[in-house]
Design a protein around this motif. Structure first.
Motif, short mmCIF file in Angstrom:
data_model
loop_
_atom_site.label_atom_id
_atom_site.label_comp_id
_atom_site.label_asym_id
_atom_site.label_seq_id
_atom_site.Cartn_x
_atom_site.Cartn_y
_atom_site.Cartn_z
N CYS A 197 0.83 -1.21 0.00
CA CYS A 197 0.00 0.00 0.00
C CYS A 197 0.86 1.25 0.00
O CYS A 197 0.44 2.30 -0.44
N GLY A 198 2.08 1.14 0.52
CA GLY A 198 3.01 2.25 0.45
C GLY A 198 2.86 3.28 1.55
O GLY A 198 3.59 4.27 1.58
N TYR A 199 1.92 3.07 2.46
CA TYR A 199 1.66 4.09 3.49
C TYR A 199 2.82 4.20 4.47
O TYR A 199 3.08 5.26 5.01
N THR A 222 5.93 3.59 3.53
CA THR A 222 7.16 3.67 2.74
C THR A 222 7.96 4.94 2.99
O THR A 222 9.18 4.89 3.14
N ALA A 230 -5.42 -0.83 -2.79
CA ALA A 230 -5.07 -0.68 -1.38
C ALA A 230 -3.76 -1.40 -1.09
O ALA A 230 -3.52 -1.81 0.04
N GLY A 231 -2.96 -1.56 -2.14
CA GLY A 231 -1.68 -2.24 -1.96
C GLY A 231 -1.69 -3.67 -2.48
O GLY A 231 -0.66 -4.31 -2.53
N ARG A 273 3.91 -1.47 -9.67
CA ARG A 273 2.75 -0.59 -9.46
C ARG A 273 2.94 0.71 -10.25
O ARG A 273 3.96 1.38 -10.11
N ILE A 314 4.87 6.97 -4.74
CA ILE A 314 4.90 6.40 -3.39
C ILE A 314 6.25 6.69 -2.74
O ILE A 314 6.31 7.14 -1.59
N TYR A 343 -2.92 10.00 -0.35
CA TYR A 343 -3.84 9.03 0.25
C TYR A 343 -5.10 9.78 0.70
O TYR A 343 -5.07 11.03 0.77
N PHE A 380 -5.30 3.82 -1.25
CA PHE A 380 -5.26 4.08 0.19
C PHE A 380 -4.38 3.09 0.94
O PHE A 380 -3.89 2.11 0.38
N GLY A 381 -4.23 3.38 2.24
CA GLY A 381 -3.26 2.66 3.06
C GLY A 381 -3.77 1.36 3.65
O GLY A 381 -3.79 1.18 4.86
N ALA A 382 -4.19 0.46 2.78
CA ALA A 382 -4.53 -0.92 3.10
C ALA A 382 -5.91 -1.12 3.72
O ALA A 382 -6.47 -0.20 4.32
#
Lengths: 161, 718
Positions: A100-102, A104, B95-96, B229, B235, B242, B412-414
């Motif tokens: 998801c890269g959040y 990263t 979402a990843g 991706r 990213i 996000y 978004f973050g998963a």
């Protein structure tokens, strides 16, 4: 309550008017619109919010803006210089290290902090720092490969000097 | 039965799941009929277990709902720009899990363009077709073919167009690198030429034929390759926005007042302290209380100022200590009797109960939404796996027609099955309406750990009889509360009876990665090792002797061979275990080696060897990420993750007390992806998680001699 706080942000002078108790993370994101630094837990436990303060990795969610007065803050936005990615970004991109890269940006800044302190840092030293970071997608195996690539590239660069 | 055209993909050898979406929804209602409705349901995230019929909305089939209505015409699926840009539209989210890359590949393959030329517009309900929820591992088996059909149809339109322009027969025209080419006469036409022609509108309005010919697997050039991706660069630079990063002009930041415990109702509150703060917006709507201000810091201060004045009415709530008894007592009629009891006089019988706790998805980005009203139209940016479902929830909460609501889902973050609902979006929208300005709301970690929904806990009863040959003669398996997924046994047992019994959930519960397959597969595979021990058989032999499914056999044999199971099982004190399972059209087997220390008591997983097969592989790099990620997530659920609660309060709502895997937990991972180009691709985001916990539990059983009957796996008292 509000005070003028001057610091260096990504190499440039920056002044903000803010309550000195506000988290650096909020000021970066809400006042300065630098949203690359992420909120994950607000407790310094996931390190998605990692920035460098005077070169050292810190969770910006627990760092009051007042505490960075006169200091140098580096965020993910300040890492790449003049169109070229930072070597950590290169390595993480090359390995497609994230899902998801959040997490990263925090990982990258954390690893960059280790290298900033010691350009000859080993894989183990970088991973010891990244131990503080959570990747909930479980991309750790790929992050490890990215760190391996990073250190190998750094060694090649050193050897060729 | 109609014969399939020879080029069509073979049908999967499993039924599309009847995806019972049992997610507890928050019944926000901010319309005129609010009073009576809220009274029944409770608001402020009090998902009332007592009114499941209202709070739980089943997924709908057909138009909208889980599968979505899809794109009927080429124009609804693909936008061809006169400037040469090609935009593919899908209602799926990223979402990843890799939907963006995979759907881009699908389009590029059939349009005959490089994947870098595809712009993929995902999950904007104002622009894209409803491709259903991003859940149930359905993007690969349903949306990839849907996008391929749309793209193949567009390619055929280009051929039609070229044929008419050149007055030639279709066989003289080929499409390559985005151009229709007449090689003999050295002429070509692009998609942009088509768009600029008079025929464009008519052509693109054509329906996508169901049986449009797709590129056979052996001719794939883009699908089947490790595509990164597409927005990976954004990213690593932090440039990607996000949902929690979305900023709108004049935007405020919101905070919501939460009840002190499940089941608590707000009796009274004094809003004056917050209302007296300059620049602070306060909104109360029965049980809903929220504030908004120019910064989160100020909003938090405003919330603190009023929170202390709130008076709550609480009711006693169950606690995790008595959870499993509670679930068993609330099945409405109790567990059924084993219909095979006493049928085999000579048989050896084993009867066990397994417990699986509530756990949290804990995606790194908590729920977040930005809401903006313009007249009576609402636009919301949020992180959800269910864009059209969010639109429906918002429309219902504010009594609006759905076409007045636009939901945009930035990557978004998963989610991991944990973001199927719109409560955060509804809350942001309620605040935005009160403020008359856009509002950004991002849940705190504690809110995410408390008020988001959980993977359901399960009490599972298993009973089996072994015949004289050591084979399973009868099989009785009851899942209480968590769900029916992967509940059936893949083993060739004599007679079987498997049933799911809903209970009264004490916490808000819903979907999870592989849903109840994590619980059912854990119980079945751990029970199987106990049965193997009773039969005096090697767990691998015991399974293979009763396993007909050739695909499941193949992954089990592969994992065992790569792990050197047969050699290692002979070693004294071998701390190894294995497990397998099949779900959603894919098959997985895992072997695990653990290391056990007694003081301090600790289980460490040293090595995992997992084989996974999901038909033809669409993107091997992304597949490896998904499998490694599932193993890692499964490791957390196997060893540590567990929500503890007492009288309606979550006791460990923090990463300090709810320990998720970190770098040093990750074992040596040996992943084997079995490619089956002869089989249609199945999704891979879920099934790779289901074999890990039982493999670890079985390794602990082998190492200690004490069988494991609950998650997380704990060492028995010495």
């Amino acid at each position: 309550m509000e005070a003028k706080i001057a610091f260096t942000l990504n190499g440039k002078p920056q002044t903000v008017s803010a309550d000195p108790d506000r988290p650096l993370l909020d000021v970066l994101r809400e006042d300065l619109h630098l949203t690359g630094t992420k909120f994950g837990c607000g407790e310094g436990l996931c390190r998605a919010c990692t920035v460098l303060v005077n070169g050292r990795s810190q969770p910006s969610c627990l760092t009051p803006i007042g505490a960075v007065a006169g200091r140098e803050v580096l965020t993910i936005e300040g890492l790449a210089g003049h169109g070229a990615l930072h070597p950590v970004q290169e390595a993480f991109l090359a390995e497609g290290a994230f899902q998801c890269g959040y997490c990263t940006a925090g990982m990258i800044v954390g690893a960059a902090g280790v290298l900033k302190e010691n350009p000859r840092a080993t894989e183990a030293e970088i991973l010891a720092e990244l131990q503080h970071h959570i990747c909930r997608c479980g991309s750790y195996a790929k992050y490890v490969k990215a760190v391996h690539r990073l250190v190998a590239a750094a060694q090649t660069a050193t050897a060729s000097v | 039965m109609k014969a399939r055209p020879p080029t069509a993909l073979p049908q999967p050898d499993y039924e599309a799941p009847d995806y019972e979406e049992r997610v507890g929804r928050v019944g926000y209602d901010f319309g005129l009929s609010r009073r009576s409705f809220v009274k029944v349901l409770g608001a402020g995230l009090l998902v009332a277990a007592s009114v499941p019929a209202l709070a739980q909305e089943s997924g709908r089939r057909g138009r909208g709902g889980f599968f979505g209505s899809g794109a009927r015409t080429v124009a609804a699926r693909i936008h061809l720009g006169a400037d040469g840009t090609i935009t593919v539209l899908s209602g799926k989210v990223e979402a990843g899990q890799g939907a963006r890359a995979e759907l881009s590949q699908a389009a590029a393959e059939e349009l005959r363009i490089p994947v870098s030329r595809v712009q993929m517009l995902l999950a904007d309900t104002g622009e894209v077709p409803d491709d259903g929820m991003t859940a149930g591992s359905m993007t690969t088996p349903r949306s990839v073919p849907a996008v391929r059909r749309g793209a193949a149809a567009a390619r055929n339109l280009l051929i039609q167009f070229a044929c008419r322009q050149w007055q030639v027969k279709p066989h003289t025209v080929t499409v390559r690198d985005g151009q229709a080419v007449d090689a003999a006469r050295k002429r070509s036409l692009t998609y942009a030429d088509l768009v600029k022609s008079n025929e464009a509108a008519t052509l693109l309005a054509q329906a996508i034929p169901r049986d449009v010919e797709l590129t056979p697997v052996k001719e794939w050039k883009v699908l089947g390759t490790p595509v990164l991706r597409p927005n990976a660069h954004d990213i690593v630079t932090g440039a990607h926005c996000y949902p929690s990063d979305i900023t709108r002009p004049g935007m405020l930041y919101g905070k919501i007042l939460r009840p002190p415990a499940y089941g608590a109702r707000l009796v009274s509150i004094n809003l004056a302290p917050a209302k007296g703060m300059s620049g602070v917006v306060v909104a109360r709507d029965d049980q809903f209380v929220g504030v908004a201000a120019a910064t989160s810091f100020r909003a938090e201060k405003a919330l603190v100022a009023i929170a202390g004045t709130a008076r709550w009415e609480t009711t006693p709530q169950p606690s995790s200590r008595e959870l499993f008894d509670y679930l068993k007592q609330n099945t409405g009629g109790g567990a059924p009797q084993n219909p095979f009891a006493g049928q085999l006089a000579e048989a050896r019988i084993l009867r066990r109960t397994y417990h699986v706790p509530y756990i949290q998805h804990a995606p790194l980005e908590p729920r977040a939404a930005v809401a903006e009203w313009s007249d009576d139209r609402l636009t919301v940016w949020t992180g959800s796996q269910n864009p059209f479902g969010c639109r429906r929830e918002l429309a219902q909460a504010f009594h609006l027609p759905e076409d007045r609501v636009r939901v945009i889902i930035p990557d978004f973050g998963a989610g991991f099955g944990g973001k199927h609902t719109a409560e955060c979006a509804v809350e942001a929208a309620r605040l935005a309406r009160a403020a008359g300005r856009p509002v950004s709301l991002r849940w705190t970690r504690a809110e995410e750990f408390t008020w988001a929904y959980f993977r359901p806990a399960a009490a599972i009863q298993a009973e089996a009889a072994l015949d004289a040959h050591g084979r399973i003669a009868t099989w009785f398996f009851i899942n209480i509360n968590s769900g029916p997924n992967a509940m059936d046994t893949p083993y060739a047992v004599g007679k079987k009876h498997c049933r799911f019994l809903p209970s009264k959930p004490p916490l808000r519960q819903g979907s999870y990665r592989a849903l109840a397959a994590t619980a059912n597969n854990f119980a079945r595979e751990v029970f199987l090792d106990e049965l193997a021990a009773l039969a005096g058989a090697d767990p691998l032999d015991f399974r293979l002797a009763q396993l007909d499914n050739p695909r499941l056999r193949a992954v089990l044999e592969k994992a065992a061979a790569e792990f050197r199971w047969r050699e290692r099982i002979k070693e004294k004190g071998a701390a190894i275990g294995l497990a397998c399972g099949t779900e959603k059209g894919s098959c997985v087997a895992a072997c695990a080696e653990v290391e056990i220390s007694r003081a301090p008591k600790k289980i460490r997983v040293r090595r995992v060897c997992q084989a996974f097969e999901c038909g033809a592989i669409l993107n091997p790099a992304n597949l490896l990420s998904q499998v490694q990620g599932a193993i890692t997530m499964g490791l957390g659920a196997a060893l540590r993750e567990e929500i503890r609660f007492a009288n309606g309060k979550i006791l460990n709502p923090s990463f300090a007390e709810y320990l998720v895997p970190r770098f040093d937990d990750v074992p040596e991972m040996d992943v084997h992806l079995l490619d089956r180009p002869d089989l249609p691709p199945a999704g891979a985001g879920e099934t790779p998680i289901i074999a890990l916990a039982p493999a670890i539990a079985n390794a602990v059983f082998r190492a200690t001699g004490a069988p494991v009957r609950a998650l997380p796996v704990r060492l028995a008292e010495a």
